[in-house]
Enzyme design. Structure first.
Site, mmCIF file in Angstrom:
data_model
loop_
_atom_site.group_PDB
_atom_site.id
_atom_site.type_symbol
_atom_site.label_atom_id
_atom_site.label_comp_id
_atom_site.label_asym_id
_atom_site.label_seq_id
_atom_site.Cartn_x
_atom_site.Cartn_y
_atom_site.Cartn_z
ATOM 1 N N ILE A 130 -0.589 -7.056 -2.359
ATOM 2 C CA ILE A 130 0.792 -6.692 -2.708
ATOM 3 C C ILE A 130 0.846 -5.319 -3.379
ATOM 4 O O ILE A 130 1.913 -4.705 -3.479
ATOM 5 C CB ILE A 130 1.409 -7.763 -3.631
ATOM 6 C CG1 ILE A 130 2.931 -7.767 -3.494
ATOM 7 C CG2 ILE A 130 1.006 -7.567 -5.081
ATOM 8 C CD1 ILE A 130 3.602 -8.956 -4.138
ATOM 9 N N SER A 131 -0.294 -4.818 -3.800
ATOM 10 C CA SER A 131 -0.360 -3.588 -4.595
ATOM 11 C C SER A 131 -0.505 -2.356 -3.715
ATOM 12 O O SER A 131 -1.505 -2.212 -3.008
ATOM 13 C CB SER A 131 -1.558 -3.676 -5.554
ATOM 14 O OG SER A 131 -1.947 -2.396 -6.009
ATOM 15 N N PRO A 132 0.444 -1.419 -3.759
ATOM 16 C CA PRO A 132 0.319 -0.191 -2.946
ATOM 17 C C PRO A 132 -0.835 0.695 -3.408
ATOM 18 O O PRO A 132 -1.461 1.376 -2.598
ATOM 19 C CB PRO A 132 1.665 0.503 -3.138
ATOM 20 C CG PRO A 132 2.185 -0.007 -4.446
ATOM 21 C CD PRO A 132 1.706 -1.421 -4.545
ATOM 22 N N ASP A 149 -5.303 -6.562 -4.756
ATOM 23 C CA ASP A 149 -4.279 -7.505 -4.300
ATOM 24 C C ASP A 149 -3.515 -6.822 -3.170
ATOM 25 O O ASP A 149 -3.163 -5.639 -3.285
ATOM 26 C CB ASP A 149 -3.332 -7.858 -5.450
ATOM 27 C CG ASP A 149 -2.391 -9.022 -5.130
ATOM 28 O OD1 ASP A 149 -1.947 -9.128 -3.965
ATOM 29 O OD2 ASP A 149 -2.081 -9.805 -6.042
ATOM 30 N N SER A 191 -3.634 -0.454 -4.627
ATOM 31 C CA SER A 191 -4.829 -1.086 -4.051
ATOM 32 C C SER A 191 -5.018 -0.640 -2.608
ATOM 33 O O SER A 191 -6.153 -0.439 -2.148
ATOM 34 C CB SER A 191 -4.707 -2.610 -4.105
ATOM 35 O OG SER A 191 -4.813 -3.115 -5.415
#
Length: 227
Positions: free
Chosen positions: A14-16, A12, A18
């Site tokens: 929004i995920s750091p 995603d 990731s």
């Protein structure tokens, strides 16, 4: 008949973590031979709700340590990263689903464009502390990565088709046991599936696939110079 091993990387924007994992995997694809990679956008918010998981940002002590951990990891791998002071306020107000659908629409057009746009979203959010949730945000990212038909892609991404694709990817993640991001499914040549969570499991994946251990460019260069 055996097949080439494959890494399915569920993420995603929004995920750091990731983001960190995405950049490490990008470096590894030049070091690992005979391994294919699928990049699969899914909606982390739905994954968290389904499993009852909570964002590290909801616990102050964990949030602080996460930022320290991310800074250290980004420095080690030479990945641009800056903690976003607005992040918690933004995730209470916005969803990243629009950006994720943009990626799905782009992937049909050009996979490399999709990957460049994913990086563009992460750099906005986790390097420049800029939003990735509204049409104006999408326009800036798409123009920056070289998309010609920007408005067409934005409008196309709102079609029911891409809403369903994102839901399908998210349900796949849930069925694989995902409770956070990145979620990684490694399919070995014998057809077996091996699940991993997080951006710090690539040494285990390397061992599983009998590939060179992951190293950042600075250490890889030093290692080669000693040979």
């Amino acid at each position: 008949m055996s097949k080439l091993p494959r890494i399915d990387y569920y993420f995603d924007v929004i995920s750091p973590y990731s983001y960190i994992g995405f950049e490490i995997l990008h470096k590894l694809k030049h070091q690992w031979k005979g391994v294919s990679i699928r990049y699969i956008p899914f909606f982390l918010g739905a994954i968290m709700n389904e499993t009852g998981n909570r964002s590290p940002g909801m616990l102050p002590a964990k949030a602080a340590m996460s930022m320290t951990d991310l800074r250290r990891t980004a420095k080690f791998w030479n990945i641009p990263f800056t903690p976003n002071p607005h992040f918690m306020d933004w995730i209470m107000k916005y969803r990243p689903t629009g950006a994720l659908r943009i990626l799905l629409a782009l992937e049909e057009q050009d996979k490399e464009l999709m990957l460049r746009a994913a990086r563009g979203f992460w750099l906005r959010l986790w390097f420049r502390s800029e939003k990735i949730f509204e049409n104006s945000d999408f326009e800036e990212v798409l123009k920056a990565v070289g998309v010609k038909n920007v408005q067409e892609v934005i409008e196309k991404s709102k079609e029911e088709k891409y809403i369903k694709m994102l839901m399908k990817n998210t349900k796949e993640g849930v069925s694989l046991g995902a409770y956070g991001a990145p979620w990684i499914n490694v399919l070995t040549a014998d057809g077996e599936e091996h699940l991993f969570f997080g951006s710090d499991r690539f040494h285990l994946i390397a061992d599983l696939l009998q590939q060179p251990q992951p190293l950042p460019d600075k250490l890889l260069f030093n290692q080669k110079s000693k040979l």
